[in-house]
Design an enzyme around this catalytic site. Structure first.
Site, PDB file in Angstrom:
ATOM      1  N   PHE A 183     -10.423   4.444   2.663  1.00  0.00           N
ATOM      2  CA  PHE A 183     -10.356   4.948   1.295  1.00  0.00           C
ATOM      3  C   PHE A 183      -9.248   5.969   1.118  1.00  0.00           C
ATOM      4  O   PHE A 183      -8.738   6.149   0.014  1.00  0.00           O
ATOM      5  CB  PHE A 183     -11.710   5.490   0.867  1.00  0.00           C
ATOM      6  CG  PHE A 183     -12.758   4.411   0.748  1.00  0.00           C
ATOM      7  CD1 PHE A 183     -12.443   3.173   0.219  1.00  0.00           C
ATOM      8  CD2 PHE A 183     -14.053   4.618   1.182  1.00  0.00           C
ATOM      9  CE1 PHE A 183     -13.385   2.162   0.121  1.00  0.00           C
ATOM     10  CE2 PHE A 183     -15.008   3.626   1.089  1.00  0.00           C
ATOM     11  CZ  PHE A 183     -14.675   2.394   0.552  1.00  0.00           C
ATOM     12  N   ASP A 184      -8.840   6.654   2.182  1.00  0.00           N
ATOM     13  CA  ASP A 184      -7.615   7.453   2.113  1.00  0.00           C
ATOM     14  C   ASP A 184      -6.425   6.544   1.841  1.00  0.00           C
ATOM     15  O   ASP A 184      -5.557   6.857   1.018  1.00  0.00           O
ATOM     16  CB  ASP A 184      -7.394   8.199   3.435  1.00  0.00           C
ATOM     17  CG  ASP A 184      -8.087   9.548   3.483  1.00  0.00           C
ATOM     18  OD1 ASP A 184      -8.375  10.109   2.412  1.00  0.00           O
ATOM     19  OD2 ASP A 184      -8.343  10.032   4.590  1.00  0.00           O
ATOM     20  N   VAL A 185      -6.376   5.426   2.545  1.00  0.00           N
ATOM     21  CA  VAL A 185      -5.260   4.493   2.370  1.00  0.00           C
ATOM     22  C   VAL A 185      -5.275   3.888   0.975  1.00  0.00           C
ATOM     23  O   VAL A 185      -4.236   3.825   0.294  1.00  0.00           O
ATOM     24  CB  VAL A 185      -5.301   3.393   3.444  1.00  0.00           C
ATOM     25  CG1 VAL A 185      -4.232   2.333   3.172  1.00  0.00           C
ATOM     26  CG2 VAL A 185      -5.108   3.990   4.838  1.00  0.00           C
TER      27      VAL A 185
END
Length: 402
Positions: A183-185
């Site tokens: 989810f960072d990506v």
């Protein structure tokens, strides 16, 4: 000085060729760790001049080891190529003045501080837009700036609360996180998309704007059909291991040697699969004649398929079925994935940097026919571009005169 002249000055100072689609754009990167740095690396690959502002301790990921390459954390190296690093201690008056000047000169500012964390430094959106009305200010948080403002924005926490971990693992196992900070990506990708949209709007209107993102919203969007199952259909998805809730066969299966993903998403593919396995009669079996029937009778179908797949290895089946245009894939490690991309001519590994410092990195995912991305700068060492950045900032008065 006109825009072309300013871009020429920018390139002459920072030494980049200026061929990418974002050539001439300056990004003040006040982000750290992953979501923001991944976003700004994509922009830098496309030609933007990205000035990475770091604390005296540097980006947290510089110390996230192992693994390492020549004593540098591969995590840090993975998301910071094509950038210039300058150390600014925002608690120091002189450094803060440099940060203010940078925010006034940048076309884009990216930050992922805690909500409100930049207000005391006058680097929040309202303060920056007052000194730079055309700036695109991208702010990344974990859970937004409202009721979730006080929650720490860690990817693992978002994987948990979003429901993603409830979908990962087998029916009889505990929930698992993804093998990467997905989810960072995804948020980094969303941020890059939002910034590009805002750049287009700025070209039309001349005005900047605030672009806000948070990990939870990106997670719910990125979970697509699984989040829609509840929002649209009122169904709460559950863990199914490697099985798909709507398609069968669509999972790894054992072969004579190794595991092979088999994916047959429609009737023609299923028919061709049965013919390739020499079980043509299975395609006309009433139990397996439609996606709905195959889903309902997946246990019986699994037994038939696995019996036939045991006759060859995963590698053999991959070659044979791929030649027939059937979706399949052996389960490999990351080394195998890179090697396959190389075999297919995708050239997944590129060297970032010049001279003695050239770092192998993973290729930018987009190809442009007329404005190719470049990899001329290795991930910067801490504060290595301080003199360049300060030299560029010192040209402001001269540019205003011109």
């Amino acid at each position: 000085m006109d825009e072309s002249g300013a871009a020429t000055r920018l390139h002459s100072i920072f030494g980049r060729p200026g061929s990418g689609p974002l050539s001439g754009i300056v990004v003040a990167d006040f982000s750290r760790v992953l979501a923001g740095p991944y976003c700004t690396m994509l922009l830098a690959d496309m030609g933007a001049t990205v000035i990475k502002v770091e604390s005296p301790q540097g980006d947290d990921t510089r110390g996230w080891i192992p693994p390492v390459r020549d004593d540098e954390a591969t995590f840090y190296l993975s998301v910071n190529r094509n950038k210039h690093s300058i150390v600014l201690d925002l608690n120091d008056a002189a450094d803060l003045e440099v940060a203010h000047e940078l925010s006034a000169r940048a076309d884009i500012l990216v930050e992922n501080f805690k909500p409100g964390g930049l207000e005391r430094f006058l680097l929040d959106y309202d303060s920056v837009i007052a000194r730079n009305p055309e700036v695109i200010y991208a702010s990344i948080t974990g859970f937004g700036t409202g009721a979730g403002a006080g929650l720490p924005g860690y990817d693992l926490l978002v994987q948990a609360v979003s429901g993603m971990m409830s979908l990962t693992g087998g029916q009889d196992t505990e929930p698992y996180r993804a093998g990467l900070a997905m989810f960072d990506v995804i948020t980094g990708l969303h941020a890059a998309m939002g910034i590009l949209g805002a750049l287009h709007h700025k070209d039309l209107t001349g005005s900047g704007q605030l672009v806000e993102l948070n990990l939870l919203s990106s997670a719910l969007s990125g979970m697509v059909n699984q989040s829609a199952a509840y929002v649209t259909g009122g169904v709460i998805p559950t863990r199914m291991g490697n099985e798909h809730p709507s398609l069968y066969p669509y999972e790894p299966m054992p072969t004579g040697d190794g595991m092979l993903i088999i994916a047959a998403g429609n009737n023609p593919q299923f028919t061709r699969l049965c013919m390739a396995l020499d079980i043509a009669e299975t395609a006309t079996d009433v139990r397996f004649s439609s996606p709905q029937q195959r889903n309902a009778n997946r246990g019986a179908l699994r037994e038939i398929l696995q019996h036939e797949l045991a006759r060859r290895s995963a590698a053999e089946w991959f070659e044979l079925l791929s030649e027939l245009g059937l979706p399949c894939a052996p389960i490999q490690d990351v080394k195998g994935g890179i090697e396959l991309a190389e075999k297919l001519g995708l050239e997944p590994v590129v060297l970032a940097g010049t001279g003695d410092r050239r770092i192998p990195t993973v290729r930018h995912p987009v190809k442009f026919s007329q404005t190719p991305v470049t990899y001329d700068l290795a991930p910067p060492q801490l504060n290595e571009s301080s003199a360049l950045v300060r030299s560029w900032l010192a040209t402001r008065e001269e540019q205003l005169v011109d």
